[in-house]
Every structure is written in C-alpha cells, then in structure tokens.
Design a protein around this motif. Structure first.
Motif, mmCIF file in Angstrom:
data_model
loop_
_atom_site.group_PDB
_atom_site.id
_atom_site.type_symbol
_atom_site.label_atom_id
_atom_site.label_comp_id
_atom_site.label_asym_id
_atom_site.label_seq_id
_atom_site.Cartn_x
_atom_site.Cartn_y
_atom_site.Cartn_z
ATOM 1 N N ASP A 55 -53.765 -12.468 66.514
ATOM 2 C CA ASP A 55 -53.640 -11.494 65.655
ATOM 3 C C ASP A 55 -55.324 -11.467 65.252
ATOM 4 O OD1 ASP A 55 -53.050 -10.007 63.745
ATOM 5 O OD2 ASP A 55 -51.571 -10.938 63.017
ATOM 6 N N TYR B 150 -42.866 -14.207 67.376
ATOM 7 C CA TYR B 150 -44.421 -13.070 68.048
ATOM 8 C C TYR B 150 -43.715 -12.710 69.342
ATOM 9 C CZ TYR B 150 -46.702 -15.933 64.913
ATOM 10 O OH TYR B 150 -46.984 -16.321 63.257
ATOM 11 N N ARG C 206 -45.317 -10.321 72.533
ATOM 12 C CA ARG C 206 -46.362 -10.327 71.242
ATOM 13 C C ARG C 206 -47.078 -10.845 72.352
ATOM 14 N NH1 ARG C 206 -45.490 -10.073 65.281
ATOM 15 N NH2 ARG C 206 -44.605 -8.161 65.054
ATOM 16 N N LYS C 207 -48.890 -10.702 72.484
ATOM 17 C CA LYS C 207 -50.040 -10.835 73.435
ATOM 18 C C LYS C 207 -51.319 -11.290 72.914
ATOM 19 C CE LYS C 207 -51.467 -8.454 77.001
ATOM 20 N NZ LYS C 207 -51.275 -7.752 78.596
ATOM 21 N N MET D 186 -50.652 -17.113 69.377
ATOM 22 C CA MET D 186 -48.721 -17.083 69.986
ATOM 23 C C MET D 186 -48.379 -18.066 69.817
ATOM 24 S SD MET D 186 -49.708 -15.484 73.006
ATOM 25 C CE MET D 186 -48.310 -14.606 74.173
ATOM 26 N N ALA E 161 -54.954 -6.701 64.743
ATOM 27 C CA ALA E 161 -53.292 -6.511 65.726
ATOM 28 C C ALA E 161 -53.105 -7.539 66.856
ATOM 29 C CB ALA E 161 -52.785 -5.323 65.832
ATOM 30 N N TRP E 162 -52.294 -7.686 67.562
ATOM 31 C CA TRP E 162 -52.244 -8.367 68.487
ATOM 32 C C TRP E 162 -52.863 -7.950 69.301
ATOM 33 C CZ3 TRP E 162 -50.127 -13.754 68.644
ATOM 34 C CH2 TRP E 162 -49.259 -13.685 67.144
ATOM 35 N N HIS E 163 -53.845 -8.708 70.374
ATOM 36 C CA HIS E 163 -55.078 -8.123 71.296
ATOM 37 C C HIS E 163 -55.467 -9.639 72.058
ATOM 38 C CE1 HIS E 163 -57.444 -8.788 68.266
ATOM 39 N NE2 HIS E 163 -58.799 -8.769 69.220
ATOM 40 N N PRO F 244 -47.546 -11.744 77.630
ATOM 41 C CA PRO F 244 -46.384 -11.281 76.320
ATOM 42 C C PRO F 244 -44.950 -12.055 76.210
ATOM 43 C CG PRO F 244 -46.321 -9.496 77.522
ATOM 44 C CD PRO F 244 -46.974 -10.548 78.997
#
Length: 184
Positions: free
Chosen positions: A155, A148, A151-152, A120, A98-100, A142
């Motif tokens: 992925d 995106y 999100r930040k 990103m 996931a996005w992290h 973010p």
C-alpha cells in the motif's frame, strides 16, 4: 516548488553513472583517506510464502575515485550494469496507491514531497527527498488471513497536502524472491 532542469539532470546522471563504471575498486584506501560514508536504502521484497516485507539495507562497498578526471574523487558504489527505464512521476495531492505489487523491480527516489509504503507484514516506512526504496514485490500472493486478507503487494500514498515527485528507475532484470538487501 518546481524541479529545475539542472537538478533533474544531476539526479539522472547520479542514477546512471554507477552503471557506466566497469573498473574494479581499489583494494584498500590510501593512508589519510577519510572513512567511507555509510548510506541506506529500503528494500521491499517478497519471501518464499509470497508475503512482502521492508528491510533497511546498508550500502557499504564505497571506494574513492574520480568519475571524470580532473574532477576530484568521490565515493562510489556501482551496481552491476543492467537495462533500465528511467522516469519521473508526479503523484497528485492526496494520491493513494491502494494495494498493488510494483510492475517491475524498481528504484524509487523521492525528489519532492513525502510518501509512505506499507508491506503485507505491516511494516510501514515514510520517505522524503533523497531516500531510496528498491521495490521488488512482484512475487507476492494474496494474504489468506489477518488484517490484510485478500491483499497483495504493498500500500502506498502521499503524506501531506501537496504532490510528490519521484524518480523511478525500472530494471529489466527479473525479480528475485527471499533475498532481502541483495544490493550492497
């Protein structure tokens, strides 16, 4: 295919050895010395707006020296000494990150299997055994617009149907923003 203890030990020693070198490299190679190798790593970095990017960076300050005489010389490019935690992780088949952001600045080296990382800015790279990524996207924010939005970080996920084994070397040093390819 399981990782053999000898292979893991060799990988750990290769990761730690540059930190143990304190002597400066020689000024110039001796006549007849082969050309230094050229290698690359990927750097997942954050710009001053908080957006992550991936750059391909050269490693090019190699010098030829024995790590432990009488062993023959080998090409080395040591990094400045730093405190680090070394671990091996196994991502199960079909793992999805996931996005992290990365928890700490960290070197990631796939040992078995393949995985991808997407920044990103949309840059996506696939990596397999022996590839190197330096993840330093801790200062992300973010995204406000675009595909995106909200999100930040990055992925990531496995490629294929098997697990992926990674060596992760987490640095205790603080992340640095807006300096792609800062390790040369």
């Amino acid at each position: 295919m399981p990782i053999r203890p000898a292979l893991l030990s060799a990988c750990l020693l290769a990761a730690l050895a540059p930190c143990a070198l304190a002597a400066p490299p020689p000024a110039a190679p001796a006549p007849g010395t082969p050309d230094a190798p050229q290698r690359f790593y990927r750097h997942l970095w954050t710009d001053d707006k908080g957006i992550s990017h991936i750059s391909t960076c050269p490693v090019h300050d190699f010098f030829l020296k024995s790590m432990s005489p009488p062993a023959g010389p080998q090409w080395q490019d040591p990094m400045p000494p730093q405190m680090a935690t070394i671990m091996v992780t196994v991502q199960p088949a079909h793992w999805n990150g996931a996005w992290h952001p990365d928890p700490k600045p960290q070197w990631i080296i796939p040992l078995q299997g393949s995985w991808y990382v997407r920044a990103m800015d949309g840059t996506r790279v696939e990596m397999g055994p022996g590839d190197i990524l330096f993840g330093e996207d801790q200062n992300v924010r973010p995204m406000r617009t675009g595909p995106y939005r909200g999100r930040k970080g990055h992925d990531a996920g496995n490629i294929g149907d098997g697990p992926v084994t990674l060596m992760v070397i987490q640095s205790a040093n603080a992340p640095v923003a807006n300096q792609p390819c800062r390790y040369r």
